[in-house]
Scaffold this motif. Sequence first.
Motif, PDB file in Angstrom:
ATOM      1  N   PRO A 245       0.868  -1.201   0.093  1.00 34.19           N
ATOM      2  CA  PRO A 245       0.081   0.063  -0.055  1.00 34.19           C
ATOM      3  C   PRO A 245       0.900   1.304  -0.073  1.00 34.19           C
ATOM      4  O   PRO A 245       2.052   1.197   0.531  1.00 34.19           O
ATOM      5  N   GLU A 246       0.038   2.329  -0.830  1.00 37.25           N
ATOM      6  CA  GLU A 246       0.859   3.683  -0.582  1.00 37.25           C
ATOM      7  C   GLU A 246       0.274   4.536   0.399  1.00 37.25           C
ATOM      8  O   GLU A 246      -0.697   4.444   0.750  1.00 37.25           O
ATOM      9  N   GLY A 247       0.945   5.871   0.363  1.00 41.08           N
ATOM     10  CA  GLY A 247       0.387   6.617   1.400  1.00 41.08           C
ATOM     11  C   GLY A 247      -0.072   7.763   0.693  1.00 41.08           C
ATOM     12  O   GLY A 247      -0.129   8.955   0.987  1.00 41.08           O
ATOM     13  N   GLY A 248      -1.096   7.309  -0.253  1.00 43.25           N
ATOM     14  CA  GLY A 248      -1.803   8.327  -1.138  1.00 43.25           C
ATOM     15  C   GLY A 248      -2.844   9.467  -0.605  1.00 43.25           C
ATOM     16  O   GLY A 248      -2.924  10.489  -0.808  1.00 43.25           O
ATOM     17  N   PHE A 249      -3.468   8.855   0.615  1.00 44.33           N
ATOM     18  CA  PHE A 249      -4.519   9.544   1.251  1.00 44.33           C
ATOM     19  C   PHE A 249      -3.833  10.741   1.892  1.00 44.33           C
ATOM     20  O   PHE A 249      -4.677  11.896   2.172  1.00 44.33           O
ATOM     21  N   ASP A 250      -2.762  10.280   2.475  1.00 47.92           N
ATOM     22  CA  ASP A 250      -1.988  11.717   3.027  1.00 47.92           C
ATOM     23  C   ASP A 250      -1.852  12.861   1.800  1.00 47.92           C
ATOM     24  O   ASP A 250      -2.153  14.186   2.266  1.00 47.92           O
ATOM     25  N   VAL A 273      -6.670  14.600 -10.040  1.00 49.45           N
ATOM     26  CA  VAL A 273      -6.389  13.366 -10.386  1.00 49.45           C
ATOM     27  C   VAL A 273      -5.396  12.562  -9.712  1.00 49.45           C
ATOM     28  O   VAL A 273      -4.334  12.914  -9.607  1.00 49.45           O
ATOM     29  N   PHE A 274      -5.621  11.304  -9.213  1.00 48.75           N
ATOM     30  CA  PHE A 274      -4.910  10.484  -8.125  1.00 48.75           C
ATOM     31  C   PHE A 274      -4.702   9.314  -9.086  1.00 48.75           C
ATOM     32  O   PHE A 274      -5.447   8.316  -9.246  1.00 48.75           O
ATOM     33  N   ALA A 275      -3.360   9.264  -9.585  1.00 49.99           N
ATOM     34  CA  ALA A 275      -2.888   8.077 -10.205  1.00 49.99           C
ATOM     35  C   ALA A 275      -2.108   7.140  -9.423  1.00 49.99           C
ATOM     36  O   ALA A 275      -0.908   7.676  -8.899  1.00 49.99           O
ATOM     37  N   THR A 276      -2.649   5.986  -9.460  1.00 49.14           N
ATOM     38  CA  THR A 276      -1.598   4.789  -8.839  1.00 49.14           C
ATOM     39  C   THR A 276      -2.070   3.541  -9.485  1.00 49.14           C
ATOM     40  O   THR A 276      -3.134   3.535 -10.004  1.00 49.14           O
ATOM     41  N   ASP A 277      -1.076   2.517  -8.847  1.00 47.43           N
ATOM     42  CA  ASP A 277      -1.556   0.952  -9.248  1.00 47.43           C
ATOM     43  C   ASP A 277      -1.497  -0.010  -8.091  1.00 47.43           C
ATOM     44  O   ASP A 277      -1.221  -1.094  -8.032  1.00 47.43           O
ATOM     45  N   ASP A 278      -1.849   0.953  -7.019  1.00 48.79           N
ATOM     46  CA  ASP A 278      -1.708  -0.238  -5.635  1.00 48.79           C
ATOM     47  C   ASP A 278      -2.875   0.599  -4.776  1.00 48.79           C
ATOM     48  O   ASP A 278      -3.145   1.746  -4.861  1.00 48.79           O
ATOM     49  N   VAL A 279      -3.102  -0.282  -3.622  1.00 49.17           N
ATOM     50  CA  VAL A 279      -4.250   0.272  -2.691  1.00 49.17           C
ATOM     51  C   VAL A 279      -3.544   1.168  -1.679  1.00 49.17           C
ATOM     52  O   VAL A 279      -2.328   1.265  -1.488  1.00 49.17           O
ATOM     53  N   PRO A 280      -4.526   2.006  -1.213  1.00 46.06           N
ATOM     54  CA  PRO A 280      -3.787   3.022  -0.274  1.00 46.06           C
ATOM     55  C   PRO A 280      -3.905   2.571   1.279  1.00 46.06           C
ATOM     56  O   PRO A 280      -4.611   1.723   1.760  1.00 46.06           O
TER      57      PRO A 280
END
Length: 798
Positions: A245-250, A273-280
């Motif tokens: 998981p990534e820290g995208g919500f931060d 635009v929130f671009a990612t390839d994994d869960v947060p």
Amino acid sequence: MWTPRIWMCCMLLETFMHGVRGLNMCMGGSATSCEECLLIHPSCAWCAQEDFGRGRTLTSRCDFSQNLQKRGCESQFIEFPSSSTSVLKNVPLSSKGSGPTQYDVTQIMPQKISLSLRPGDQTWFEVQVRQVEDYPVDLYYLMDLSLSMKDDLDTIRNLGTKLAQEMGKLTSNFRLGFGSFVDKNMSPFSYTAPKYQENPCNGYKLFPNCVPSFGFRHILSLTDKVDRFNEEVQKQMVSRNRDAPEGGFDAILQASVCKERIGWRKEAYHLLVFATDDVPHLALDGKLGGLVQPHDGRCHLDGNNEYSASTMMDYPSLALLGEKLAENNIYLIFAVTKRLYVIYKNFTALIPGTTVEILDQDSKNIIQLIINAYNNIRSKVELTVWDHPEDISLSFTATCQDGQPLPGLRKCADLKIGDTVSFNVSVEARSCPPRGTDQSFTIKPVGFKDRLEVAVDYRCDCSCSRTARANSSICSSIGTYNCGTCRCEPGYLGARCECQEGETSSMYLSACREAEGKQVCSGRGECSCNQCLCYESEFGKIYGSFCECDDFSCARHKGILCSGHGECHCGECKCHAGYIGDNCNCSTETSPCISDDGQMCSGRGSCVCGRCQCTEPGAFGDTCEKCPTCPDACGTKRECIECRLFNSGRLADNQTCQRLCKDEIITVETLKTDDPGAVLCLYKTDNDCVMKFTYSEHANGQSVLTALQEPECGGGPDAMMVLLAVVGSILLVGIVLLAAWKLVITIHDRREFARFQSARSRARYEMASNPLYKHPISTHAVETDFNMYGKSYNGGVH
């Protein structure tokens, strides 16, 4: 559409129904003052006339207005306030932006109103919304720079120029910004060993060089110079974290609340635009690293434009994200890979104003993805309510572009720029707040800066109360005269405070019986000075002229009085707005029953108490939207296959594909049809190919479509070859039939000849041996003796 006349008719009908049931809730209530009378029911009125009812043994000043007039109360003394609406600001709707630098436009009308609410009485107002053309757009691209996104980073290096060209077709004022994120730079989220401090990719053979991990880094503020975007992206390098998981919500939260740093304009659409390839990572995940402080929802960018509280506070919750995105009018677009689509789709249900799009593995479709998401956002309007007072009920009726009212719905979809939609909002106050309390709330479309401010004034007081007189002679100088009645000092009773507590007589007792033969004060009180003093009860309040009423003997639902959605008045539940039934457990709200295609329960059921009851066999789901065995299931899903995989069909042109087709679609090279829980569907395409797919439901309720990557197409036949094959086949069949006929005849002849020969051999015999044959010539031997010349001869003749 609802009008004041309709509301009046409904009110009169309700009053009539109460009369039919024989219950006058106004006279049967516990009202001893004007204010208490107004709270019983919105149809109740109070007579403040001084001599009203004089000479009668028992009378009530609280009754229906028409009844009070019939009983002699003059109209100027009747207190009967009603709810009303006043428009304070009503600037007309705009149709287009006023220029590239200033957008003083209005997209919601009216902008400010004032409501005067009597508890229990409903009033209404209309809200109109129109999205203007050529509205400015701010787009902030927030990218995951973990190691797995390296190929995506290479793809977007020239994104700014291409995106500006495409967005220029939709708006003349477009600005672009850029930020990136990885994860918290602490264990167990990232590599913290000394050898990884400067280069987390140390020892990783495929990508040996990368930058240290970071929580969020703001790189480029919103600007119309798209070349700057390309330049900054060219400089970026990926990083590496430890867990998946990534820290995208931060990063989302910081990009939302740091308005000045990011450069969000007040007069623009805000796209993130929130671009990612994994869960947060979600809230409480920070406890794995010892972070127990919840996120405070504030901006924490340091002088280097990096998130400084990454290793001090937990990840934000979904509720906090939704609150901050709505507060700053930001549309969040999740651009994620196909395997994460379902996960982020579930997030959109919890975070208002968000959409999810499927991102290719290398982000090559990112431009089209953003354009589709923007068109999807601009094609719908949804109202939200802010600072909603708890004692006020709101219900919405949407009138979209087709002009058909949709009760219980507060959103419209499939709109075009410039379409005007309206919402009828009915308001009801359930109670009165403490005196001096100012109430207000705000209605605004999701993602809009425009809003409607609603001020609320409660009509809980009677105008006659302003002339109350203490120690009035009317009240024997031992009480306060107010609105035609006396409020006696403690120890005194009676209409004019003429009695002291404890005085009783047979005359007084008869006035305390509801009818002859009934118990005094219904057995739940004492008669004192021709009035019933009701006992106290641990269950609630006992009241009424004869203590015949209480507020705890009404119907219950799951042990809750009136289901918690109504008030108990003299044994009958008075339901709040939006609820009906004997125990107020049935919601009249129909919006939960509206499916994504705008139908009630997907046309497969009916809405009962705010929930769909599916009547179509095999249908299920919150809105009966799932039905693999329904006759139209394959036809419905076919349109989703066409628009999602091939961008064709009926749904490809009206921008409703993503809204109506939310099922997960899996493409395969070979389709398995042995799954008993899947329905096999096939159809013929325009070019005479055959498309096959299966429709199934997972245990978690998620619909899954498994389709072939490409339709099955056969090559066109050669006409000459077909002709030759047909002629050859005919000749071959003829020869075979002729040979078979000849063989059959030959075999038959041989069998007949053999049979003849066998019969002939059995019939062959000698004629002489035939006992039936008699020769025509007979031979007999005759013996004779004669002498010739002296000689004797013996011979025979034949």
